[in-house]
Scaffold this active site. Structure first.
Site, short mmCIF file in Angstrom:
data_model
loop_
_atom_site.label_atom_id
_atom_site.label_comp_id
_atom_site.label_asym_id
_atom_site.label_seq_id
_atom_site.Cartn_x
_atom_site.Cartn_y
_atom_site.Cartn_z
N ARG A 1 0.84 -1.20 0.00
CA ARG A 1 0.00 0.00 0.00
C ARG A 1 0.87 1.25 0.00
O ARG A 1 2.03 1.22 0.44
CB ARG A 1 -0.91 0.01 1.23
CG ARG A 1 -1.81 -1.22 1.35
CD ARG A 1 -2.56 -1.21 2.68
NE ARG A 1 -3.43 -2.37 2.83
CZ ARG A 1 -3.07 -3.52 3.41
NH1 ARG A 1 -1.83 -3.64 3.91
NH2 ARG A 1 -3.92 -4.52 3.50
N HIS B 1 -3.32 -9.43 3.22
CA HIS B 1 -4.74 -9.56 3.52
C HIS B 1 -4.94 -10.53 4.67
O HIS B 1 -4.42 -11.65 4.64
CB HIS B 1 -5.51 -10.07 2.30
CG HIS B 1 -5.72 -9.03 1.24
ND1 HIS B 1 -6.01 -9.35 -0.07
CD2 HIS B 1 -5.69 -7.68 1.30
CE1 HIS B 1 -6.14 -8.23 -0.77
NE2 HIS B 1 -5.95 -7.21 0.05
N HIS C 1 -3.67 3.59 -6.09
CA HIS C 1 -3.93 2.25 -5.55
C HIS C 1 -4.04 1.21 -6.66
O HIS C 1 -3.95 0.01 -6.40
CB HIS C 1 -5.21 2.27 -4.71
CG HIS C 1 -5.27 1.16 -3.70
ND1 HIS C 1 -4.40 1.07 -2.63
CD2 HIS C 1 -6.09 0.09 -3.59
CE1 HIS C 1 -4.69 0.00 -1.91
NE2 HIS C 1 -5.70 -0.61 -2.47
N TYR D 1 -9.80 -10.46 -6.91
CA TYR D 1 -8.95 -10.40 -8.10
C TYR D 1 -9.19 -11.58 -9.04
O TYR D 1 -8.82 -11.51 -10.21
CB TYR D 1 -7.48 -10.34 -7.69
CG TYR D 1 -7.15 -9.07 -6.95
CD1 TYR D 1 -7.07 -7.85 -7.61
CD2 TYR D 1 -6.95 -9.08 -5.57
CE1 TYR D 1 -6.79 -6.68 -6.93
CE2 TYR D 1 -6.68 -7.91 -4.87
CZ TYR D 1 -6.60 -6.72 -5.57
OH TYR D 1 -6.34 -5.56 -4.89
N ARG E 1 -1.34 -1.46 -6.86
CA ARG E 1 -1.53 -2.64 -6.01
C ARG E 1 -2.45 -3.64 -6.71
O ARG E 1 -2.20 -4.85 -6.70
CB ARG E 1 -2.10 -2.20 -4.66
CG ARG E 1 -2.34 -3.31 -3.65
CD ARG E 1 -2.64 -2.66 -2.30
NE ARG E 1 -3.28 -3.55 -1.36
CZ ARG E 1 -2.63 -4.38 -0.54
NH1 ARG E 1 -1.31 -4.47 -0.60
NH2 ARG E 1 -3.28 -5.13 0.32
N LYS F 1 -1.40 -3.39 8.00
CA LYS F 1 -2.64 -3.16 8.72
C LYS F 1 -2.58 -3.76 10.11
O LYS F 1 -2.19 -4.91 10.28
CB LYS F 1 -3.78 -3.78 7.90
CG LYS F 1 -5.17 -3.36 8.29
CD LYS F 1 -6.16 -3.94 7.28
CE LYS F 1 -7.57 -3.53 7.62
NZ LYS F 1 -8.53 -4.09 6.65
#
Length: 300
Positions: A150, A272, A246, A281, A249, A174
């Site tokens: 990110r 993730h 973004h 995706y 990514r 994250k």
């Protein structure tokens, strides 16, 4: 259990003061958030940060089963997307789980990505000369596309995070979760060319820190600064459609899957927590396969 607290109140204040929403509209947003909080508590989800794309799909299914009108569902999604956009702005979360849900039809909205011709145009911009900031932008583009991290994670890279012997970067993602992400020879060469120029720039302005990416004064490049640099690269590349940083990514993930990478590996590389966030995706790659078939097969 999630209870109404500071985050919600800040959001409602934001609706009143910055968005100038009417009392009725703000009340509708509050009710929508209250209903969503009820759903999360039933699912034993204790924080807004834990919500994934799959949780959103389950919630949409519940709304459908309750026979809400399409207009009502669209409003609820709009309310919750706005709330999560606010959380994103406040750096409470790194991704908005409502991003890929459309307003009107509640259909999956596929992530946009760069086509190969567009990526070539972007790279041409950062390889046009060897000025210090061009070298910096080269690192920026090679690292973002080469690792799929990110923009906020890229801003946090420190020199000690680079392990050149293994061609890997320590990423703080994250929820402050750490992961190692490999990078390729293009990114390695870009970093090697850039570091001496970075040192010269920082020496000129008498700066001392470990941030990999710096601005023209030698200070650490912020997330906002990275977005600005990417916007300039995109503008110089003369790309015509509406795009955002973004998408690098998204392109990273899509290219990996299109070239045979397995889903679990891509999930780990992207950081993730849930596989459902990565599964979006697969829809993109199916669209890619279909468009390729339609374009090249004589009987399509």
């Amino acid at each position: 259990m999630i209870q109404e607290g500071k985050l919600e109140q800040q959001f409602f204040d934001y609706l009143h003061s910055e968005r100038n929403y009417s009392v009725n509209t703000s009340t509708a947003y509050e009710n929508d958030l209250l209903d969503f909080r009820r759903f999360l508590n039933e699912q034993a989800i204790t924080t807004y940060q834990q919500v994934t794309f799959l949780d959103v799909r389950i919630y949409l299914t519940e709304l459908k089963q309750k026979s809400f009108s399409r207009t009502t569902v669209a409003r609820k999604i709009s309310s919750l997307r706005s709330f999560y956009t606010f959380l994103l702005r406040e750096n409470v979360i790194n991704e908005n789980p409502f991003t890929y849900v459309s307003h009107a039809k509640n259909q999956l909205r596929l992530p946009k990505f760069f086509y190969s011709e567009e990526m070539e145009a972007l790279f041409q911009v950062v390889y046009e000369d060897n000025e210090t900031l061009t070298l910096r932008d080269r690192v920026l583009l090679e690292v973002l596309y080469g690792t799929g991290i990110r923009v906020s994670e890229c801003a946090g890279i420190l020199l000690p995070d680079l392990d050149t012997s293994y061609q890997a970067i320590l990423i703080r993602g994250k929820g402050n979760k750490e992961r190692y992400v490999p990078f390729g020879v293009y990114a390695e060469d870009a970093i090697t060319d850039y570091l001496p120029e970075r040192a010269n720039l920082m020496s000129r302005y008498k700066k001392s820190h470990d941030a990999l990416l710096v601005n023209h004064y030698g200070d650490p490049l912020t997330t906002r600064g990275i977005r600005y640099c990417l916007s300039k690269i995109i503008s110089k590349a003369s790309l015509t459609r509406k795009i955002h940083p973004h998408m690098l990514r998204h392109t990273f993930a899509t290219d990996l899957l299109n070239n045979g990478a397995d889903m679990r590996t891509v999930q780990e590389l992207l950081g993730h927590a849930s596989l459902s966030s990565t599964q979006i995706y697969t829809h993109v790659t199916k669209e890619h396969l279909k468009s390729t078939y339609m374009k090249h097969h004589p009987r399509a």
